[in-house]
Motif scaffolding. Structure first.
Motif, PDB file in Angstrom:
ATOM      1  N   UNK A 204     -49.847 -17.893 -28.405  1.00  0.00           N
ATOM      2  CA  UNK A 204     -50.345 -15.768 -28.577  1.00  0.00           C
ATOM      3  C   UNK A 204     -49.118 -15.738 -27.946  1.00  0.00           C
ATOM      4  N   UNK A 205     -48.223 -16.164 -27.599  1.00  0.00           N
ATOM      5  CA  UNK A 205     -46.636 -16.654 -26.811  1.00  0.00           C
ATOM      6  C   UNK A 205     -45.871 -16.563 -28.077  1.00  0.00           C
ATOM      7  N   UNK A 206     -45.584 -15.411 -27.702  1.00  0.00           N
ATOM      8  CA  UNK A 206     -44.078 -14.962 -29.183  1.00  0.00           C
ATOM      9  C   UNK A 206     -42.676 -15.973 -28.724  1.00  0.00           C
ATOM     10  N   UNK A 257     -40.832 -21.282 -17.143  1.00  0.00           N
ATOM     11  CA  UNK A 257     -40.847 -18.726 -16.418  1.00  0.00           C
ATOM     12  C   UNK A 257     -41.764 -18.672 -17.563  1.00  0.00           C
ATOM     13  N   UNK A 258     -41.774 -19.329 -19.136  1.00  0.00           N
ATOM     14  CA  UNK A 258     -43.324 -17.931 -19.965  1.00  0.00           C
ATOM     15  C   UNK A 258     -44.430 -18.730 -19.679  1.00  0.00           C
ATOM     16  N   UNK A 259     -45.221 -19.484 -18.836  1.00  0.00           N
ATOM     17  CA  UNK A 259     -45.423 -20.522 -19.033  1.00  0.00           C
ATOM     18  C   UNK A 259     -46.713 -19.662 -17.991  1.00  0.00           C
ATOM     19  N   UNK A 260     -48.316 -18.789 -18.209  1.00  0.00           N
ATOM     20  CA  UNK A 260     -48.835 -18.430 -17.220  1.00  0.00           C
ATOM     21  C   UNK A 260     -49.081 -19.004 -15.539  1.00  0.00           C
ATOM     22  N   UNK A 261     -49.280 -17.849 -14.452  1.00  0.00           N
ATOM     23  CA  UNK A 261     -49.543 -18.992 -13.496  1.00  0.00           C
ATOM     24  C   UNK A 261     -50.900 -19.816 -13.448  1.00  0.00           C
TER      25      UNK A 261
END
Length: 276
Positions: A204-206, A257-261
């Motif tokens: 669900x990452x845009x 940078x756009x990944x979950x921690x």
């Protein structure tokens, strides 16, 4: 003379050629400075012949290279006679399998971006067997088991390892439901290790337009010796030009940078495993 230089030997050869070219010398001029034939320089720069520490340092001096740490690392590459466990598979597996393990063995840090498959370093035996079973043309039973055995032996990770993995790789069932659940469980267990970091990129990452970012980035003993490995139809491609390495470093940072921690990523994988 070597019949088939390893990727590590070829990398040494490439770096020596780059130093010569940066100094504005051709092979004949370099040979004259060293007191050898031009053919010897050609053989060294093609990885077909080795080079002693004394000659390597003389070449570096003639090439006006003042990066002592870099030269020391090249000397180590030139004089290392260690035969790793992967040599047991020479003549049994494609050389790219051996070159990859040798690269991992000498790396200081490993970074993976995975979009479709869990990386080999973290695969279960069943998952690896399913991946290799999908090969066309099909492998014989002996070839299949040899590849699986080799992959399992690779999984002694002691250096820092960071994985950014897309949800698609976590959801694709390369085998059955039980194998997928076991794979997610192993991924969770390994993510708890002090030297392993796992980050997830959810569906669900845009704006995620980096689906072609799959790669392994191996940090060398010095930054000039970093290497990127990418899968190609005939095996693995080793990339080492500075321009491309810089581009892949940037690509990794953007994907990371756009990944979950790590904590949210473990929660995500745990939820997915329970869904199965």
């Amino acid at each position: 003379m070597r019949r088939e230089p390893t990727a590590r030997q070829l990398r040494l050869a490439t770096e020596l050629r780059r130093l010569r070219e940066a100094a504005g010398l051709n092979a004949r001029q370099a040979a004259a400075l060293l007191g050898v034939s031009p053919a010897q320089i050609t053989h060294i720069e093609s990885g077909l012949a080795g080079v002693s520490e004394k000659r390597l340092r003389r070449l570096a001096s003639h090439y006006a290279c003042t990066d002592d740490e870099f030269i020391d690392t090249l000397v180590t590459m030139a004089t290392d006679r260690t035969r790793g466990w992967w040599e047991e598979y020479r003549g049994l597996l494609p050389t790219s399998f051996l070159d990859l393990v040798e690269l991992e063995h000498h790396a200081a840090f490993l970074r993976d971006v995975a979009i479709l498959y869990v990386p080999g370093l973290l695969q279960t035996e069943d998952y690896a067997r399913a991946v290799f079973s999908g090969r066309v043309p099909e492998l014989t039973h002996e070839e299949l088991e040899l590849r699986v055995h080799h992959r399992m032996r690779r999984q002694q990770i002691t250096i820092p390892y960071e994985l950014v993995i897309h949800e698609s790789a976590l959801r694709i069932r390369v085998s059955d439901r039980a194998a997928s659940q076991a794979q997610l469980t192993k991924l969770l267990e390994l993510s708890e290790a002090d030297n392993i970091t796992v980050r997830v990129i959810p569906f669900d990452l845009d704006g995620f337009a980096r689906a072609a970012s799959t790669m392994t980035y191996a940090d060398g003993p010095v930054p000039k010796l970093d290497t990127v490995v990418r899968d190609v139809p005939h095996g693995s491609a080793f990339i080492d030009s500075e321009a491309q390495l810089s581009a892949f470093r940037t690509r990794f940072r953007k994907v990371e940078a756009v990944s979950l921690d790590p904590a949210r990523s473990r929660d995500f994988i745990n939820r997915l495993a329970k869904e199965l």
